[in-house]
Design an enzyme around this catalytic site. Structure first.
Site, PDB file in Angstrom:
ATOM      1  CG  ASP A 153      -5.742  -1.113  10.258  1.00  0.00           C
ATOM      2  OD1 ASP A 153      -6.299  -0.111  10.716  1.00  0.00           O
ATOM      3  OD2 ASP A 153      -6.126  -1.694   9.235  1.00  0.00           O
TER       4      ASP A 153
HETATM    5  C1  GLC Z   1      -4.173  -6.696  10.749  1.00  0.00           C
HETATM    6  C2  GLC Z   1      -3.140  -6.711   9.676  1.00  0.00           C
HETATM    7  C3  GLC Z   1      -3.103  -5.431   8.921  1.00  0.00           C
HETATM    8  C4  GLC Z   1      -4.477  -5.144   8.436  1.00  0.00           C
HETATM    9  C5  GLC Z   1      -5.481  -5.166   9.580  1.00  0.00           C
HETATM   10  C6  GLC Z   1      -6.847  -4.971   9.023  1.00  0.00           C
HETATM   11  O1  GLC Z   1      -3.849  -5.805  11.716  1.00  0.00           O
HETATM   12  O2  GLC Z   1      -1.880  -6.925  10.187  1.00  0.00           O
HETATM   13  O3  GLC Z   1      -2.228  -5.511   7.856  1.00  0.00           O
HETATM   14  O4  GLC Z   1      -4.509  -3.898   7.846  1.00  0.00           O
HETATM   15  O5  GLC Z   1      -5.425  -6.360  10.256  1.00  0.00           O
HETATM   16  O6  GLC Z   1      -7.839  -5.066   9.950  1.00  0.00           O
HETATM   17  C1  GLC Z   2      -3.925  -3.100   5.271  1.00  0.00           C
HETATM   18  C2  GLC Z   2      -5.272  -2.461   5.416  1.00  0.00           C
HETATM   19  C3  GLC Z   2      -5.183  -0.965   5.367  1.00  0.00           C
HETATM   20  C4  GLC Z   2      -4.138  -0.481   6.324  1.00  0.00           C
HETATM   21  C5  GLC Z   2      -2.814  -1.163   6.109  1.00  0.00           C
HETATM   22  C6  GLC Z   2      -1.785  -0.800   7.121  1.00  0.00           C
HETATM   23  O1  GLC Z   2      -3.466  -2.940   3.986  1.00  0.00           O
HETATM   24  O2  GLC Z   2      -6.144  -2.892   4.409  1.00  0.00           O
HETATM   25  O3  GLC Z   2      -6.415  -0.414   5.692  1.00  0.00           O
HETATM   26  O4  GLC Z   2      -3.987   0.882   6.143  1.00  0.00           O
HETATM   27  O5  GLC Z   2      -2.988  -2.549   6.158  1.00  0.00           O
HETATM   28  O6  GLC Z   2      -2.063  -1.312   8.371  1.00  0.00           O
END
Ligand code: GLC
Ligand code: GLC
Length: 829
Positions: free
Chosen positions: A494
């Site tokens: 993300d």
């Molecule tokens: C933020 C977090 C990431 C997570 C995302 C979900 O970017 O750093 O870990 O997966 O939010 O929306």
């Molecule tokens: C968090 C989110 C997942 C995402 C990951 C890497 O674990 O829940 O959806 O893939 O972060 O950003």
């Protein structure tokens, strides 16, 4: 350093000090009513949705941490203490917390008085039962008082912690006998209420928080009523309603008294909200009368120790059943306790809670993730296939007709969440994986015929198979200049946001799109994801397998051709020589290449590339795995990328906003460690697979709990990487895709017991030192008792396989389908 130990026989983790390096929690509830409970009884309860139906209040990021929950206070001749030590924090003579499967037992002892409190949510029951067993272990009689305490949340947790101008004036309670009811907004738009009761007479109560504490300047550690040894019988009128029972107890030496408290939730149908007559003794300031029939029935259900024991037994039996489907007996106790108990338990919690409510997820932040919930299916499908099927269909119903997906949906409405929208490039692929996992587990091909809506619109419903098709072609139809999938807004990670170029504080990297890409439809048509390419080549064969099974050979061949083409493209344009690139950014520049200054190598695409055998003929797989070992491996696991970003790379997005070593910037993001464990096992390197597994599996990190900090019985999302100041420190425990993926890694890849469309594959990839292991697997109605022998001490390779003494070619045990127990013997060599 450890702060407790595993009690495998009872399937519990036993914590022996309240002062753990972080609150170590457990989850109670499995259906509608849920509670979080820490080892000092902090936490909160909610019904179904942690945001919209919060029952008790909790303050995240409070100082000190983990204040608030449900507390019992004891005043024993002026010495005030709690069985769980907090919040008063009087030193106890003895303390123990046992977190088990759906229950927690906290025992405290002070001045010869022992208080053992068992907390659990019974099966099919919307309440938390708290059984307090008080024992006088001394030689003199004891006279003391006990106070309970729960603080009500005014239902909507988000509103509750922001909208004070209204909320300080809406709080409502009622009291009848030993039961305190929370009825805020009941007379108008709500038809649900909560209650807190005890199965005995009481000597007083408090329902107004400030009266209970005695001063608005007091905290939970210093309630004046408790200190005074007497409740103030306050009646809340607005402000902050609570529920506290006050009871005087006398115990002869050796005597025990049991009190059963219930914190419950009930809903009434609209036309049955009110009762016609007012019960005698009801304390209220309302003219209407609550229909309390449901609460009465719930109270009746667990009002004796015998009934509580039966409820606990029912819970235990339910868990025994869930955990009996897959069991192993390996030479390593830690593997056994992860596989047989804790990893499976955590998978069930992630199924129930997705990423909503933990001690790191506030329960008000996000709905269920499309990718998250699909991946969670991989971890729990064998336990509850019917609920997996339902979940998959719910998720698929939010998909768009073109295969795109809402990134999240709300569990209460089951609708896609338009605040966050779609265009996360990986989302559709995870659904192919979850549907395939469901069919492989159950052999239930009818799911493909199920009519499933698009965008929750029934008129757009198509068979599930169509959803798989649009998922597959959503990738194929959205390729960039090299023929790799477009990265879109994010691609599993993300925090790799290649269409953002954000320079304004507060913009969400996931939802903000730079205006220059708006005209192009919301994201760069240059930026490409190598990760999605390899996820496609890994997942695509499941789609092909489904088509072949259905006899759709032409369609299968067409899909296979796309997979082959993608592999070629990856090898030609995304192999960096020693590993695979991560992406091409919106400027068409390589990301994750030896040519880059920072972030030269990333973990995500590598495992799926290896398992797709991309470039295997030229040794790309082994080169890649060796590069991971060389650049990403460290004492506590595999970091996500290396070197960490030390500057803000506007073209990459959120990833370079984190200090090096944390989260997606070179943290040990345990979720993707599992993909490498799988890949190492796949490549036959059982030693490496096991090394990586044991670096992050909680039972193995127990010894370094002082560094690791989070619970030694469950995975966290992240561990500080080698660039972090807090190297090895865990964060974001419980709700992570790591649970499902490590369950897959250990059970299907290392131990090698893997459901396939046509049977149960048994093909382990284990440490050579192992003599073998045993496993029991219930599969499609039969039970397989599997014995693995490793006389030549190899890592991998099935020399022979017999089922009930009959030799079988290959390593797939065919489905017997007779409901019987079958003996499977595998000799490695
Ligand atoms: C933020 C977090 C990431 C997570 C995302 C979900 O970017 O750093 O870990 O997966 O939010 O929306
Ligand atoms: C968090 C989110 C997942 C995402 C990951 C890497 O674990 O829940 O959806 O893939 O972060 O950003």
């Amino acid at each position: 350093m450890k702060f407790g130990h595993f009690d495998d026989a009872r399937k519990e983790y036993v914590i022996n000090t309240p002062k753990t390096p972080y609150p170590w929690i457990n989850y109670l509830g499995n259906q509608g009513f849920f509670s979080l409970i820490s080892n000092t009884a902090g936490g909160y309860s909610f019904y179904m949705d942690a945001r919209l139906r919060r029952i008790t209040r909790y303050r995240y990021n409070n100082v000190p941490l983990d204040m608030g929950g449900r507390y019992f206070y004891i005043n024993d001749n002026g010495t005030v203490w709690n069985p769980g030590w907090s919040p008063v924090k009087t030193e106890l003579d003895a303390y123990e917390c046992r977190h088990g499967m759906g229950y927690t037992i906290i025992t405290g002892k002070k001045n010869d008085l022992k208080a053992e409190v068992t907390f659990f949510v019974p099966q099919n029951y919307d309440g938390e039962v708290q059984q307090v067993v008080l024992t006088n272990e001394g030689s003199a009689p004891k006279e003391f008082s006990i106070f309970s305490m729960a603080e009500w949340c005014l239902w909507d947790a988000q509103d509750d912690c922001t909208n004070f101008q209204r909320n300080f004036s809406t709080g409502r309670v009622e009291i009848l006998g030993s039961t305190i009811y929370h009825v805020t907004e009941y007379r108008d738009r709500r038809n649900h209420y909560a209650f807190y009761t005890v199965n005995d007479t009481i000597d007083g109560y408090d329902t107004d928080r400030d009266a209970f504490l005695g001063s608005i300047y007091n905290g939970w550690d210093n309630p004046e009523t408790v200190k005074a040894g007497k409740a103030s019988n306050s009646f809340a009128d607005g402000w902050s309603p609570i529920a506290s029972h006050y009871k005087k107890v006398t115990l002869a030496p050796g005597e025990t008294k049991t009190l059963i408290y219930i914190l419950g939730y009930a809903e009434n149908p609209q036309d049955k909200k009110f009762a016609s007559s007012k019960p005698e003794g009801l304390l209220t300031r309302e003219t209407w009368v609550l229909n309390r029939e449901k609460a009465d029935a719930m109270i009746e259900k667990y009002n004796t120790p015998e009934k509580v024991a039966a409820g606990l037994e029912e819970l235990r039996t339910a868990w025994e059943k869930l955990l009996s489907i897959f069991k192993v007996d390996t030479p390593d106790d830690k593997v056994n306790r992860m596989v047989n108990i804790w990893n499976q338990y955590q998978c069930m919690v992630t199924f129930n809670l997705s990423r909503s409510a933990s001690y790191f997820e506030s329960g008000i932040g996000r709905g269920m993730g499309f990718r998250d919930s699909n991946q969670d299916v991989l971890g729990f499908v064998h336990q509850i296939p019917e609920r997996a099927r339902e979940r998959i269909i719910d998720i698929a119903s939010t998909q768009m007709p073109d295969g795109g997906c809402y990134h999240q949906y709300q569990p209460l409405t089951k609708k896609g969440n338009s605040d966050i929208g779609g265009d996360f490039s990986d989302d559709p692929l995870w659904m192919i994986l979850s549907v395939a996992a469901y069919i492989k587990e159950t052999g239930d091909w009818t799911i493909l015929d199920e009519m499933v809506p698009y965008d929750n619109d029934e008129s757009l419903a198509k068979p599930m198979l169509d959803h798989l098709k649009v998922s597959f072609y959503h990738i194929v139809d959205n390729l960039g200049p090299h023929g790799l999938p477009l990265a879109m807004r994010a691609d599993w990670n993300d925090c790799i946001n290649l269409s953002c170029f954000s320079d304004t504080p507060g913009e969400s990297f996931q939802t903000y799109t730079n205006p220059k890409f708006k005209a192009e439809g919301g994201y760069s048509k240059i930026a490409e994801s190598v990760f999605v390419a390899t996820l496609f080549t890994y997942t695509g064969p499941a789609y092909v397998g489904i088509l072949e099974h259905l006899g759709k050979t032409e369609e299968a061949a067409k899909a296979q051709a796309e997979i082959d083409k993608m592999k070629k493209v990856v090898m030609e344009s995304a192999f960096d020589g020693e590993w695979f690139l991560r992406a091409y950014d919106a400027n068409g520049e390589k990301m994750g290449s030896h040519e880059c200054e920072e972030g030269k190598i990333f973990i995500e695409p590598q495992g799926f590339a290896v398992m797709s055998e991309i470039g295997k003929d030229v040794g790309a797989d082994i080169k890649t795995l060796n590069s991971i070992d060389k650049y990403l491996n460290c004492e506590f696991g595999l970091v996500l990328n290396n070197p960490a970003f030390t500057k803000y790379y506007i073209q990459y997005g959120e990833i370079s906003t984190y200090p090096g070593g944390y989260k997606e910037n070179a943290g040990i993001f345990t979720h993707n460690n599992a993909w490498i464990i799988c890949a190492e096992a796949y490549a036959g390197r059982g030693e490496k697979a096991f090394e990586y597994y044991s670096k992050i599996a909680p039972a193995f990190t127990e010894e370094t709990s002082d560094i690791h900090k989070t619970e030694p019985y469950v995975y966290g999302q992240m561990i500080g990487g080698k660039d972090a100041k807090n190297f090895g420190q865990g964060k974001n425990s419980w709700l992570t895709g790591t649970a499902a993926w490590n369950m897959v890694a250990i059970s299907q890849y290392i131990l090698g017991v893997k459901p396939e469309f046509d049977g149960l594959r048994v093909d382990p990839s284990i440490p050579a030192a192992w003599d073998g292991f045993k496993a029991t697997r219930q599969f499609r109605g039969d039970t397989y008792e599997i014995t693995i022998k490793n006389p030549d001490h190899v890592n991998k390779g099935v020399k022979s396989l017999t089922v009930d003494g009959q030799a079988i070619d290959g390593c797939i045990v065919p489905v017997a389908g007779d409901g019987k127990t079958h003996q499977v013997e595998v000799v490695l060599g």
